[in-house]
Structures are given as structure tokens and as C-alpha cells.
Design a protein around this motif. Structure first.
Motif, mmCIF file in Angstrom:
data_model
loop_
_atom_site.group_PDB
_atom_site.id
_atom_site.type_symbol
_atom_site.label_atom_id
_atom_site.label_comp_id
_atom_site.label_asym_id
_atom_site.label_seq_id
_atom_site.Cartn_x
_atom_site.Cartn_y
_atom_site.Cartn_z
ATOM 1 N N THR A 33 0.856 -1.188 0.000
ATOM 2 C CA THR A 33 0.000 0.000 0.000
ATOM 3 C C THR A 33 0.883 1.226 0.000
ATOM 4 N N TRP A 254 -4.303 -3.964 2.955
ATOM 5 C CA TRP A 254 -3.858 -4.699 1.764
ATOM 6 C C TRP A 254 -4.922 -4.646 0.662
ATOM 7 N N GLN A 258 -4.954 -2.814 -3.040
ATOM 8 C CA GLN A 258 -5.145 -3.550 -4.287
ATOM 9 C C GLN A 258 -6.361 -3.060 -5.071
#
Length: 603
Positions: A33, A254, A258
């Protein structure tokens, strides 16, 4: 953590743990990230390193700082950051860890405990201060290295670094510290398997809800992980809150990085999305961790209260003391179990306010009511003692102490008191008083005649003399003894002589008034104390005594006859009883010289 390692091996262990863990977490964070200015949304390595610093011995910290610096520079450079910028970031992270450790040690005495709300608050303050210091150093160093790229964005960079580092410290350090201490103290070995299974299930539940929430963007269900974290906090305490928060932060960071989830779907810049996610983490953290600490305190207080109540009940039962409270507003009364037992009732039976007062005997009841009424009016503590009739009909002595509870405006709203069964104490006191009185009677009584002995007679005469002198009332003393008593003993034996003495004593006592006293001085000699008697009245009483003894001696066919000689003295300002007795004794000798069985008045 306690390890049986040599100092060198121990230092190497902590250094390698720092190097490997920090490098791995930093690389993963930078890869997963990224936010504005190439800074991760959360920086877990900072929390990991602070946790190690709190756990390791002081001698291993210097080497661990070096290992952390190496790992930080390496991770930043591997992610594409220049060596100088990586070094600047590392300096800021080193300063942040050192400042956080120093502040925590300064503000929290002993080992940091996340079970205490004050310690949690001090930890948060220390972390915020260290994050601010770290952000300031990073902004300043980066500004010197790349002023052009930071121009106009200094505040944004500062805030981004501050939130990222602070979140890393707040979210990662607590669960690591708590888990390490649980393992080190072998406390996990004492935890039931059912509790461990529940903990695992709750944390899996938190992970599942977080995945469900952040894997889609159709429904803004960011509140669901909060439910799981609160449940973990309630059931597992601070460790559940910290571990649940860490799981939520890892998964949410996370998946957002994404491009999944409701945060990633927010319209706007990447920086805005990351700030929103950070705000979400801060809100969840500052809700769960303090709540868990407060729940621990509440449970401890509840346990202490339960223990105190148990001890109170045991103490009341041992001391036969109960407590009660009257609500003057609702006019109800509450009794402890022992208060019921004192009254001969089963605990829990319904009783009214007037019941306890009505149980007192009628001669005590009015006094109890008056004392309670006055206490309510004055607000002063009260105390009373009386006799109650128990439910089984037994009469018991009870003693109560209490105080008045006042509400707003000073108005009496309640009465709190204790009730103690003091029957045994009262009975023991009565027995002791009877024994004391009996002992006093024995000490003051002539065993042969039952008359006051010489000691008691002299004490009575001394008090009578003081009264005569201070109040100006008349007083007379008569001394008499049995005529020819030696002859009675020689002719009839000592047993007959003793009976004669008893007969004389009985007749002498019967001849006197209630306020007068006759005592045996010793042998066959007696003393009469005639209070409030003029010379004439005293002479009449003394002559009556002599005549009565003579008459009874003649009428008694079983014992030899006996007469007495009497010497009488009227108080004439003598300074002590010896002078008055001496005058009476002189008159007695005169009566004997003149033929015995007669009365003579002292000059």
C-alpha cells in the motif's frame, strides 16, 4: 522476555529479530500500500520495533537500533528510494522509536500494561508525541534534500507521515507486547482450551468480516469489522481488542491498496482514500482499546466487590453483626442476611420499616423511636441498646449504631445502621457484676455474723463523718462488747461463744433504724453508727439495743445469757473518725468499770 542466554548471545538474538522482522515488514508495507509521497498507509515496522524495545533488556537496545537502521535503509532502497532519502527516513524512524520508548518509560512506572486505562492513555500520548517528532524530522530532512519536490506540500507530507507512523505504533505494538508476555509468563498454559478456541474463533470471525466488507464496494459495510473487534474486546480484553484491530488493519490496508473495498471505491485522490482509511483505523482503535481496558478494570472491581461482600458476610456472621438501611423517601428497609438472623428470620423475608422497632419490648420501644427521630432531625450519628423479641419468642439484647444519609439540600434521605446481638455480652457483664458484688460483699462482710466487717464499718463511718461536717447533721457512734465473753468461751466452749456472738449481732441489727449501721469490729466488740441522731435520740437507740440483747439472752434456753456494755459518743467537730471512736471507747471503759451491762455517754 526472560531467556537464559549469555549477554552477547542475547544481544545478537534481539538484533537479528529486529533486522529480519523490520526488513520484512517494511518491504511488505512499501510493496502493498502506498500513499502520497511514497509513504505507506500504515507503517507496521515502527510498531514492531517499539514492541521489541519494550520487551528486550536494556543492554540489547543499542545493537537493535543499529539493526533497525540497516533494515530500514535496505527496505527503502529496495523499493526504489534514493540512499539519502532512505537515510533521512531512517533517522526519523530511529528518533520516533527512541522518543516513544523514553516517553513510555517516563510516564509509565514499571512494565507497560494495556490492562490499565491510565497506562493505555499514557502509551497513546507517548506514541502521538513520537509520531509528531518523527514527522517533523522527516519533513525537515526531506526538505533539505529535495526542496523542489516538497514545495507547497510540506504540511501534507507531515500529516501523512504522522498518521502512518502513529497508526503503526498504536496498532502493531500492543498485541505483540501482550502476546509475548503471555507466552513468557506461561499464562497460556493455564488458559482453558475452550477459552483458546473461543479466542481463535473470534479473531477468525473478525478476519472473515473484514474480508467480506473490504472485498466488495457495493455495500458500505465498514461497521461490520467494528462489531467483531468490540466482541473480541468484550470477551478477550485488551489482547482481543489489539489482535482484532491488527487483523482488521492488515486486511483492510492490503485490500484497499489492491483497489478493493468501499474505501478504494471512494471518488477522489489516492491521498484522500488513505486518509479516510487511517481515520477509520484511529476511530476503531480508540474505541476498542480503551473499552477493553475499562472492561478489565470493571471486572477487577466487580471481583473485589464480590470478595469484599463475602468477607463482610463472614465478618458479620462471626461478630453477630448485621446491617440495615432505611430509605426515608420510599419508606422501605433493607437488611443483610445477618440482620435477619439476629431477629430470628430467614434471609429474604419481607419486613417493613416499622417491623424492627416493633420487635423491641414495650419499655424499650419508645426510647428507640425517640433516638431515631432525633437523629433524623439533627443528622447526628446515633446509638441505642435494647431487648427484642425474636420470631421464635426468644428475648435478645441488641445494640445498634448508625448515621443519617443526606441528599441535596441537606434533607435526610436514608438511615444506615448496624444491629448486633449482644446478649452474651450483657449476660457476661451481669455475671461479672454479680461476681464483683459478691466479692465486694465478702470483702466487706464479717463471715461469722453477716454484719459489715471492720473495713466496711470504718469506711461507712468516714463517709458519715464527712456528711456530718459538711452538712451540719448530727452523728453518734456507739461501741459495745459482750460482758464476760471469755468466761462464756471457757465454760461453754468456743462454739457456744460463736453462737452468742451471732445472737447479739442479730438483735443489734434488729434494734437499729434503716439508716444506721452496726458492724463487728473484731472478737466480741461491735460498733453502731447512728446517723442524723441527736444526743438524746442516740442514747434512746443505744439503750434499746442494750436492753434487747439482755432480754433475748435471758429468754434463750439453749445458749448462756449475755449482756453488753455500751459506750456512746456524739460527733462534736472531731477532725477524723479515730478521735470520735476514741471518745466512744473511753465511755465503754467507763461502763465496764461501773459494773457492765450499762450505757455510758462520752463527755
Amino acid at each position: 522476555m526472560k531467556r537464559s542466554l549469555s549477554p552477547g548471545v542475547e544481544t545478537a538474538f534481539w538484533s537479528l529479530l529486529t533486522l529480519a522482522g523490520y526488513a520484512l515488514l517494511a518491504s511488505l508495507s512499501l510493496h502493498a500500500t502506498r500513499g502520497a509521497d511514497n509513504i505507506a498507509a500504515i507503517w507496521p515496522p515502527s510498531g514492531y520495533f517499539l514492541a521489541l524495545l519494550l520487551l528486550m533488556p536494556a543492554r540489547a537496545r543499542a545493537a537493535s537500533f543499529i539493526a533497525m537502521a540497516v533494515a530500514s535503509i535496505a527496505a527503502n532502497m529496495l523499493s526504489g528510494t534514493s540512499a539519502l532519502v532512505a537515510a533521512a527516513f531512517t533517522v526519523a524512524n530511529v528518533a520516533e522509536a527512541g522518543a516513544a520508548l523514553w516517553l513510555i518509560r517516563r510516564r509509565v512506572p514499571g512494565d507497560l500494561s494495556f490492562m490499565e486505562p491510565r497506562a493505555v492513555a499514557n502509551f497513546c500520548i507517548a506514541v502521538l508525541a513520537a509520531g509528531a517528532l518523527s514527522a517533523s524530522i522527516a519533513a525537515a530532512l526531506l526538505g533539505m534534500l529535495d526542496a523542489a519536490s516538497l514545495a507547497g506540500r510540506g504540511l501534507d507530507f507531515f500529516l501523512s507521515w504522522l498518521t502512518t507512523v502513529t497508526l503503526g505504533l498504536l496498532i502493531v505494538a500492543p498485541p505483540i507486547v501482550m502476546l509475548a508476555r503471555l507466552i513468557d509468563s506461561r499464562a497460556l498454559g493455564n488458559v482453558p482450551r475452550a477459552t483458546i478456541a473461543e479466542a481463535v474463533a473470534l479473531l477468525i470471525f473478525a478476519a472473515a468480516l473484514t474480508v467480506a466488507c473490504f472485498s466488495q464496494a457495493h455495500f458500505p459495510a465498514t461497521f461490520l469489522p467494528t462489531v467483531a473487534v468490540i466482541a473480541a474486546s468484550y470477551r478477550l480484553g485488551p489482547f482481543g481488542a489489539a489482535a482484532g484491530m491488527l487483523i482488521v488493519a492488515i486486511i483492510a490496508s492490503w485490500m484497499t491498496g489492491q483497489g478493493f473495498g468501499p474505501v478504494a471505491a471512494i471518488e477522489g485522490s489516492q491521498k484522500g482514500k488513505i486518509l479516510f482509511l487511517q481515520f477509520y483505523f484511529i476511530t476503531l482503535l480508540f474505541t476498542a482499546l480503551p473499552l477493553a481496558a475499562l472492561l478489565v478494570v470493571q471486572r477487577r472491581l466487580a471481583k473485589r466487590l464480590e470478595q469484599s461482600n463475602r468477607w463482610l458476610l463472614q465478618a458479620e456472621a462471626a461478630a453477630l453483626v448485621g446491617h440495615w438501611r432505611v430509605d426515608l423517601v420510599r419508606w422501605t428497609i433493607q437488611w443483610s442476611d445477618q440482620a435477619y438472623r439476629v431477629h430470628g428470620l430467614e434471609p429474604g423475608e419481607m419486613v417493613g420499616v416499622d417491623y424492627s422497632v416493633e420487635q423491641y419490648l414495650s419499655e424499650d420501644r419508645a426510647a428507640v423511636r425517640a433516638i431515631l427521630r432525633q437523629a433524623v432531625q439533627t443528622g447526628e450519628p446515633f446509638e441505642y441498646q435494647g431487648r427484642i423479641v425474636r420470631a421464635d419468642g426468644a428475648i435478645r439484647h441488641v445494640k445498634s449504631h448508625g448515621s443519617i444519609e443526606r441528599g441535596r439540600g441537606g434533607r435526610a434521605v436514608g438511615i444506615f445502621g448496624t444491629v448486633q446481638d449482644v446478649t452474651e455480652t450483657v449476660e457476661n457483664a451481669r455475671i461479672l457484676e454479680a461476681a464483683r458484688s459478691a466479692a465486694e460483699r465478702v470483702a466487706n462482710t464479717d463471715m461469722l455474723t453477716g454484719l459489715p466487717n471492720r473495713r466496711h464499718t470504718l469506711a461507712f463511718l468516714d463517709a458519715a463523718l464527712v456528711g456530718a461536717r459538711d452538712q451540719g447533721v448530727p452523728l453518734a457512734v456507739a461501741i459495745f462488747d459482750i460482758d464476760h465473753f471469755k468466761r462464756i468461751n471457757d465454760d461453754h466452749g468456743h462454739a457456744a461463744g460463736d453462737e452468742v456472738i451471732r445472737r447479739v449481732a442479730r438483735r443489734a441489727r434488729a434494734s437499729l433504724r434503716d439508716e444506721d449501721l452496726v458492724g463487728r469490729f473484731g472478737g466480741e466488740e461491735f460498733v453502731c453508727i447512728l446517723q442524723r441522731s441527736s444526743a438524746q435520740a442516740a442514747e434512746i437507740v443505744a439503750e434499746r439495743l442494750r436492753s434487747a440483747i439482755e432480754a433475748e439472752g435471758r429468754a434463750d434456753e439453749e445458749l448462756p445469757p449475755a449482756t453488753v456494755s455500751v459506750g456512746l459518743a456524739v460527733y462534736d467537730g472531731e477532725g477524723d473518725i479515730e478521735a470520735l471512736l476514741h471518745r466512744a471507747d473511753q465511755a465503754l471503759y467507763l461502763a465496764k468499770r461501773e459494773g457492765r451491762n450499762r450505757l455510758r455517754m462520752a463527755a
